[in-house]
Write a protein that holds these residues in place. Structure first.
Motif, PDB file in Angstrom:
ATOM      1  N   PHE A  33      73.336  68.831  57.554  1.00  0.00           N
ATOM      2  CA  PHE A  33      73.871  67.679  57.324  1.00  0.00           C
ATOM      3  C   PHE A  33      75.414  67.602  57.849  1.00  0.00           C
ATOM      4  O   PHE A  33      75.940  68.842  57.731  1.00  0.00           O
ATOM      5  CB  PHE A  33      73.914  67.051  55.931  1.00  0.00           C
ATOM      6  N   SER A  34      75.930  66.381  58.267  1.00  0.00           N
ATOM      7  CA  SER A  34      77.314  66.493  58.912  1.00  0.00           C
ATOM      8  C   SER A  34      78.193  66.724  57.783  1.00  0.00           C
ATOM      9  O   SER A  34      77.748  66.386  56.503  1.00  0.00           O
ATOM     10  CB  SER A  34      77.572  64.910  59.342  1.00  0.00           C
ATOM     11  N   VAL A  35      79.444  67.182  57.915  1.00  0.00           N
ATOM     12  CA  VAL A  35      80.351  67.249  57.086  1.00  0.00           C
ATOM     13  C   VAL A  35      80.684  65.930  55.977  1.00  0.00           C
ATOM     14  O   VAL A  35      80.756  66.267  54.631  1.00  0.00           O
ATOM     15  CB  VAL A  35      81.953  67.525  57.600  1.00  0.00           C
ATOM     16  N   THR A  36      80.724  64.883  56.499  1.00  0.00           N
ATOM     17  CA  THR A  36      80.774  63.611  55.894  1.00  0.00           C
ATOM     18  C   THR A  36      79.418  63.537  54.749  1.00  0.00           C
ATOM     19  O   THR A  36      79.569  63.099  53.733  1.00  0.00           O
ATOM     20  CB  THR A  36      80.985  62.453  56.707  1.00  0.00           C
ATOM     21  N   ASP A  37      78.367  63.563  55.430  1.00  0.00           N
ATOM     22  CA  ASP A  37      77.242  63.537  54.517  1.00  0.00           C
ATOM     23  C   ASP A  37      77.008  64.688  53.559  1.00  0.00           C
ATOM     24  O   ASP A  37      76.558  64.192  52.265  1.00  0.00           O
ATOM     25  CB  ASP A  37      75.933  63.361  55.305  1.00  0.00           C
ATOM     26  N   VAL A  38      77.356  65.746  53.774  1.00  0.00           N
ATOM     27  CA  VAL A  38      77.627  66.647  52.626  1.00  0.00           C
ATOM     28  C   VAL A  38      78.554  66.492  51.514  1.00  0.00           C
ATOM     29  O   VAL A  38      78.346  66.340  50.391  1.00  0.00           O
ATOM     30  CB  VAL A  38      77.889  68.314  53.371  1.00  0.00           C
ATOM     31  N   THR A  39      79.574  65.703  51.900  1.00  0.00           N
ATOM     32  CA  THR A  39      80.566  65.351  51.037  1.00  0.00           C
ATOM     33  C   THR A  39      79.910  64.295  50.109  1.00  0.00           C
ATOM     34  O   THR A  39      80.287  64.144  48.893  1.00  0.00           O
ATOM     35  CB  THR A  39      81.809  64.770  51.540  1.00  0.00           C
ATOM     36  N   ARG A  40      79.232  63.316  50.858  1.00  0.00           N
ATOM     37  CA  ARG A  40      78.506  62.203  50.207  1.00  0.00           C
ATOM     38  C   ARG A  40      77.515  62.789  49.195  1.00  0.00           C
ATOM     39  O   ARG A  40      77.512  62.442  47.843  1.00  0.00           O
ATOM     40  CB  ARG A  40      77.838  61.282  51.162  1.00  0.00           C
ATOM     41  N   ILE A  41      76.738  63.687  49.608  1.00  0.00           N
ATOM     42  CA  ILE A  41      75.659  64.333  48.755  1.00  0.00           C
ATOM     43  C   ILE A  41      76.413  64.938  47.608  1.00  0.00           C
ATOM     44  O   ILE A  41      75.952  64.897  46.453  1.00  0.00           O
ATOM     45  CB  ILE A  41      74.833  65.103  49.494  1.00  0.00           C
TER      46      ILE A  41
END
Lengths: 137, 123
Positions: A33-41
Motif C-alpha cells: 500500500f502507498s504511504v498515505t493508504d498505510v496511514t489511513r489503514i
C-alpha cells in the motif's frame, strides 16, 4: 513465526493499541500500500481498536490479506462481547458519541477505508469489518 | 514508551518532539509535562514537533488541541510543526481539527512564527 499478512491480537489494555497499530502497519506495508493508504489503514485501526477498549473493555482484532479479481487488499475485523450498539445509524453520524469522545471513530474509519460492515446486538457485542483495496500501480 | 517526552527550552519558548507512535499514557504525559513547564519557565509559547508522527488518531488530535487551548489560557501560543502529508490527508478525511492551533511546515518556521529563530525576529 508470525505471518505479517494474517493474525490476531487480543485487545485489553492501552498498550495493545500500539501493538495493534504496529501489526496493521506491518501487514499494510508488506502488501505494498502507498504511504498515505498505510496511514489511513493504521489510523482507522487505531480508532476501531480504541472503540473496543472504550466501550467493551476487551476484544480481538484479526487481519488477513484479500485477493479478488487480481486485486490485493487487507481486511481487518474488530470483535467484542461488549454492550453492542443500539442504533448503528446514529453511531455512524459524525459527532455522535455515547462516551464523551469526539464521535469520529466509526464514520471516520469508514471514510478512510473502502468498505465497512457492522454487526451488533445489544448485550451481545459488536463486530466491525473494514477492507482496503490496493490501487493498481 | 513512558518517560519518552522531553520538554526543551528555547529562550522563552518550549519545544516538544512527539515520539512516532506514542501510547495513550505517553500522550497524556505530554500534556501534563507541557503545562508544568509552561508554569515553571514562564514560557510564552510552545512548538509541538510532530514530524515523526505516523498516526494521528482522534484521541491524539484531541489531546493536542486541548493542550494548545490550555497553553492559550496560560498566555502562550502553540504552533504544531511538521505534520507529514500522509497524516494531513488522513486527519482531514477522518474529520479531525486541531482547534485554532497555528501550524508550520517545520520547527524552524514554527520558531520564526513565534518570533524566534535564525533570522532573529518575526516576519
Amino acid at each position: 513465526m508470525t505471518d505479517l499478512l494474517e493474525g490476531e491480537i487480543g485487545i485489553a489494555t492501552e498498550s495493545d493499541l500500539v501493538v495493534a497499530r504496529k501489526a496493521v502497519r506491518g501487514a499494510a506495508d508488506s502488501l505494498g500500500f502507498s504511504v498515505t493508504d498505510v496511514t489511513r489503514i493504521v489510523t482507522a485501526a487505531s480508532e476501531l481498536t480504541r472503540n473496543i477498549f472504550r466501550y467493551a473493555g476487551t476484544g480481538v482484532m484479526r487481519w488477513h490479506r484479500l485477493e479478488r479479481g487480481g486485486s490485493l487488499g487487507l481486511e481487518l475485523t474488530f470483535a467484542d462481547d461488549g454492550p453492542g450498539i443500539g442504533d448503528i445509524e446514529q453511531a455512524m453520524q459524525a459527532g455522535f458519541s455515547s462516551s464523551g469522545g469526539l464521535g469520529l471513530g466509526l464514520p471516520g474509519a469508514k471514510r478512510l477505508m473502502d468498505e465497512m460492515e457492522i454487526a451488533s446486538e445489544v448485550g451481545k457485542g459488536t463486530t466491525v469489518t473494514v477492507r482496503k483495496w490496493r490501487r493498481k500501480a | 514508551m513512558t518517560g519518552s517526552i522531553s520538554v526543551i527550552r528555547v529562550g522563552d519558548l518550549l519545544l516538544v518532539t512527539v515520539p512516532p507512535d506514542p501510547d495513550d499514557p505517553t500522550v497524556g504525559e505530554l500534556q501534563e509535562g507541557v503545562l508544568r513547564a509552561m508554569e515553571q519557565y514562564d514560557a510564552k509559547g510552545l512548538v509541538l514537533d510532530i514530524s515523526t508522527v505516523e498516526t494521528l488518531d482522534s484521541f491524539f488530535a484531541r489531546t493536542i488541541a486541548e493542550t494548545a487551548q490550555m497553553v492559550g489560557l496560560m498566555g502562550g501560543r502553540t504552533v504544531i510543526a511538521g505534520m507529514r502529508a500522509s497524516v494531513a490527508i488522513t486527519a482531514t478525511q477522518l474529520g479531525l481539527t486541531l482547534g485554532g492551533s497555528l501550524t508550520a511546515l517545520d520547527v524552524d518556521r514554527a520558531l520564526r512564527l513565534l518570533g524566534r529563530g535564525a533570522q532573529g525576529g518575526a516576519r
